[in-house]
Scaffold this motif. Structure first.
Motif, PDB file in Angstrom:
ATOM      1  N   LYS A 110      -9.020  -7.552   8.083  1.00 21.11           N
ATOM      2  CA  LYS A 110      -8.302  -6.196   9.037  1.00 21.11           C
ATOM      3  C   LYS A 110      -7.315  -5.376   8.234  1.00 21.11           C
ATOM      4  CE  LYS A 110      -8.893  -8.869  13.078  1.00 21.11           C
ATOM      5  NZ  LYS A 110      -8.246  -9.599  14.336  1.00 21.11           N
ATOM      6  N   ARG A 114      -7.805  -1.329   8.304  1.00 17.85           N
ATOM      7  CA  ARG A 114      -6.949  -0.474   8.720  1.00 17.85           C
ATOM      8  C   ARG A 114      -6.636   0.567   7.677  1.00 17.85           C
ATOM      9  NH1 ARG A 114      -2.896  -4.500  10.206  1.00 17.85           N
ATOM     10  NH2 ARG A 114      -4.286  -5.851  10.842  1.00 17.85           N
ATOM     11  N   LYS A 115      -6.566   0.175   6.615  1.00 17.77           N
ATOM     12  CA  LYS A 115      -6.184   1.082   5.848  1.00 17.77           C
ATOM     13  C   LYS A 115      -7.200   1.716   4.825  1.00 17.77           C
ATOM     14  CE  LYS A 115      -1.580  -0.761   5.006  1.00 17.77           C
ATOM     15  NZ  LYS A 115      -0.685   0.008   5.524  1.00 17.77           N
TER      16      LYS A 115
END
Length: 140
Positions: A110, A114-115
């Motif tokens: 995750k 997310r990045k």
């Protein structure tokens, strides 16, 4: 030579079609899919949206890679490891990660997910496969 037809043996990979990392991952899979197992659809495509609805997938929680095999759905790190099982690659060494409980694997997954746009970039529009790999992509 690629099969033109999707069969029950195929594994469907839904991916973020504007994410550079996701698109490169699809290319990685295609190049190592010696048994022609995988079929692809971006989550932004018409067929992708249809599969998401059909399988009640929440793309707000799972928006980077999703694997569908029969009625089984794999998300995040489990999807990546599931794909690795089928590929002819040295990267199979990462299958040892199956011994790590999925909540721990997914925690790290995750963070990267997310990045992913800031780390790898984002396209303005979905990837369009060229004729050499178009049979690997689902369409209506």
């Amino acid at each position: 030579m690629l099969k033109k037809k999707t069969t029950a043996e195929n594994v469907i990979v839904l991916f973020d079609g504007v994410c550079n990392m996701c698109v490169e991952s699809v290319q990685f899979i295609i190049n190592r899919d010696k048994k022609d197992i995988f079929r692809f659809a971006s989550i932004q495509s018409v067929i992708g949206k249809k599969l998401i609805k059909q399988h009640s997938i929440d793309v707000k929680k799972n928006d980077s890679i999703i694997v569908i095999k029969d009625q089984s759905i794999k998300y995040r790190s489990s999807a990546v490891l599931f794909i690795l099982c089928y590929l002819q690659t040295i990267w199979k060494i990462f299958l040892v990660a199956y011994v790590v409980p999925y909540p721990i694997r997914d925690f790290f997954y995750k963070i990267i997910a997310r990045k992913r746009y800031s780390l790898f970039g984002k396209k303005n529009k979905c990837m369009i496969p060229d004729s050499s790999i178009s049979a690997k992509f689902l369409s209506l």
